[in-house]
Design an enzyme around this catalytic site. Structure first.
Site, short mmCIF file in Angstrom:
data_model
loop_
_atom_site.label_atom_id
_atom_site.label_comp_id
_atom_site.label_asym_id
_atom_site.label_seq_id
_atom_site.Cartn_x
_atom_site.Cartn_y
_atom_site.Cartn_z
N ASP A 231 50.93 34.96 44.03
CA ASP A 231 51.39 35.68 45.54
C ASP A 231 51.63 34.92 46.40
O ASP A 231 50.61 34.24 47.07
CB ASP A 231 50.46 37.06 45.64
N GLU A 280 43.57 21.64 32.10
CA GLU A 280 42.56 21.49 31.23
C GLU A 280 42.52 22.34 30.24
O GLU A 280 41.68 22.17 29.19
CB GLU A 280 41.25 21.83 32.08
C1 GLC Z 1 53.84 39.86 47.57
C2 GLC Z 1 53.94 41.07 46.78
C3 GLC Z 1 54.10 42.39 47.57
C4 GLC Z 1 52.85 42.51 48.73
C5 GLC Z 1 52.74 41.15 49.54
C6 GLC Z 1 51.44 40.87 49.85
O1 GLC Z 1 55.27 39.76 48.37
O2 GLC Z 1 54.92 40.89 45.95
O3 GLC Z 1 53.91 43.44 46.73
O4 GLC Z 1 53.07 43.69 49.34
O5 GLC Z 1 52.72 39.83 48.59
O6 GLC Z 1 50.40 40.68 49.13
#
Ligand code: GLC
Length: 583
Positions: A231, A280
């Site tokens: 993310d 790993e």
């Molecule tokens: C990413 C995720 C989204 C979230 C953001 C903050 O863009 O896909 O859904 O709100 O990160 O974590």
């Protein structure tokens, strides 16, 4: 006159070497995988509380195997107060009770593997929840405490520290800083959050943060997962000194301009380190970056051989329904990814954008947060064509749950039921992500359409009353349905040696507004994909056997799928339609 497809003079000649390389790389599953995104809240509710959960997903895994995907990516199911639907994590090693238990996660992974499906989980390293133990301790210990160094705490500007430390804006709207308040009520330092105030950013200059995430990766790898979706992968490292941007409309710049909080060179050190951890483990464990970078070439830097494996192709996702623009983005993607030896990826929808069946029914340039249903019929017609285009391209494809049902976005959700934090932060101007997060219709004639166990039972977002005809049950066995089109396309993609992994397409001459390209297999067989993006029929012929077309019913025949009717030399390709031929 119908135009006969021939190799375009400018297209790259396919060398013997190119074809060999293509067959050799098929060994790496992820280079051609179709990866299906499950949004756990909205996929299947096992216990009937209106919220999707892990046991619900596990029960539905055979559906995904039969659909023909290779892997499942699960959005976060970790312990979280759900300020941003689970992207605000309090414990990276725990399952939130609303989704189940760690045992449920273990069962899900085992069951998926038994069915031949891989499992990718989200990891959220840019920020945590303000209820995370580290952040609570940092607040308690006060300014100067070493525990605050794991985040970005700063004194404010202005005479009394009443102004934020810099001019950065949150992606969800408003300042990217929130001022702390001490136990005695006095205002103190500010902390940085690129997203909601409930999502404080980690300071990746701090060793403990690196150590913690290495350990989190190992925790899930030990449980047997096959990879991570990273993310905000481009956000971890901030420019030295957290400099001002000097621009007050930062959201308008997102994705196009360099930002001091995105895509900083230092971030690549983190991924080199993570790659060592992934390597790993036996088997091909992978990581895919959510990296919104100014250009595809910048995204490719995350995929150098000692870094991550894939990145979402957001430039492809945001390209309008236009032949010239799509051809250009395909070429750019293949070139950029080829340069670092990574597979190109293709994606049309996810949990953050308006579903593409709705985007394509709206005027181009309307963006990815729509409140207008647009022309439903046109949107679905184009969405079906877009799917055949995407699945014919070389590399890996990402599907978002429900797109195989042709689901539109729910653009008319009442504001009272919305939960997307960006909707509230931006005073309702933006943030319509709830529209693509409405629970999936599985069966039956009334909500929750089999999403939960009880007819008439709850669902965390209301489903439209007209969704009965879109359910999995209603579409299964109907050769005209979008679900059967996906099943047929995925089966062909899997069985035809010219589809899947690869590094190039051979463009063919085609009328204006029509895209046509050939994919070749080492055994001499090939597939031609042609897409008519104009609103009118186009004359076109291909000397081959038609495999599939997006504007007609599919019918299963032994050993594969074929379309109803025939399509021969001199035929036309209908408006907003894609066709596959075996050549
Ligand atoms: C990413 C995720 C989204 C979230 C953001 C903050 O863009 O896909 O859904 O709100 O990160 O974590």
């Amino acid at each position: 006159m119908s135009q006969h497809l021939s190799e375009a003079p400018e297209s790259a000649a396919r060398t013997e070497e190119g074809v060999r390389a293509e067959s050799e790389i098929r060994a790496d599953w992820w280079r051609e995988a179709v990866i299906y995104q499950v949004y756990p809240r909205s996929f299947a509710d096992g216990n009937g509380d209106g919220m999707g959960d892990l046991p619900g997903i596990t029960v539905r895994l055979p559906y995904l195997r039969d659909l023909g995907v290779d892997a499942v990516w699960l959005s976060p199911f970790y312990a979280s107060p759900q300020a941003d639907a689970g992207y605000d994590v309090t414990d990276y090693r725990a399952v939130d009770p609303m989704f189940g238990t760690l045992t449920d996660a273990d069962d899900l992974v085992r069951e998926a593997h038994a069915l031949g499906l891989r499992v990718i989980v989200d990891v959220v390293p840019n920020h945590c929840s303000d209820q995370h133990e580290w952040f609570k301790q940092a607040l308690r210990e006060g300014p100067g405490s070493p525990l605050r160094e794991r985040f970005h705490f700063r004194p404010g500007r202005g005479e009394h520290g009443e102004l934020p430390p810099n001019d950065w804006e949150s992606i969800f709207g408003g300042p990217a800083w929130t001022r702390t308040v001490g136990p005695d009520g006095t205002a103190g330092e500010w902390y940085l959050h690129l997203f909601a105030p409930e999502q404080p950013d980690f300071n990746w200059e701090h060793r403990a943060v690196h150590d913690e995430f290495r350990s989190v990766l190992r925790f899930w790898l030990d449980l047997g997962i096959d990879g991570f979706r990273v993310d905000v992968a481009h956000g971890l490292v901030k420019a030295d000194g957290l400099p001002d941007i000097g621009h007050s409309e930062q959201l308008a710049l997102l994705g196009t301009a360099p930002m001091p909080y995105f895509d900083q060179d230092g971030v690549h050190e983190v991924y080199r380190d993570w790659r060592r951890v992934l390597d790993e483990y036996p088997g091909d464990r992978i990581a895919v970056a959510e990296a919104w970078t100014p250009t595809i070439d910048r995204a490719a830097r995350y995929l150098r051989p000692d870094e991550l494996h894939q990145a979402f192709n957001f430039e492809y996702l945001t390209t309008p329904w236009d032949a010239g623009e799509l051809r250009a983005v395909v070429d750019r993607s293949l070139r950029a990814m080829g340069a670092v030896g990574a597979p190109a990826t293709w994606v049309l929808s996810n949990h953050d954008v308006t579903r593409h069946a709705t985007r394509f029914g709206n005027p181009p340039g309307a963006g990815t947060q729509l409140r207008e249903a647009g022309d439903r019929e046109l949107g679905l017609r184009r969405a079906r064509a877009a799917t055949l285009l995407m699945l014919a391209l070389p590399g890996s494809a990402y599907l978002y749950q429900g797109e195989e049902l042709g689901l539109p976005d729910v653009t008319d959700l009442p504001d009272e039921v919305r939960q997307d934090p960006s909707f509230f932060r931006a005073s309702g101007q933006d943030g319509f992500r709830d529209g693509c997060r409405v629970p999936i219709p599985w069966s039956g004639t009334e909500p929750p359409y089999g999403f939960g166990p009880r007819p008439g039972g709850p669902s965390w977002l209301p489903q439209p009353s007209q969704w009965a005809g879109l359910s999995v049950e209603a579409q299964t066995g109907d050769p005209a349905s979008t679900l059967e089109l996906y099943r047929a396309a995925l089966a062909l993609r899997r069985s035809h040696p010219a589809l899947g992994a690869g590094t190039a397409v051979t463009w063919l001459d085609a009328p204006d507004g029509v895209l046509a390209f050939r994919r070749d297999a080492a055994d001499g067989s090939g597939v031609v994909c042609a897409v008519n993006l104009t609103g009118a029929p186009a004359a076109l012929s291909v000397p081959g056997r038609m495999l599939l077309r997006s504007d007609a019913a599919v019918s299963a025949v032994s050993g594969g799928h074929r379309v109803e009717g025939s399509f021969t030399m001199g035929d036309t390709i209908a408006a907003d339609t894609a066709v596959w031929w075996a050549v």
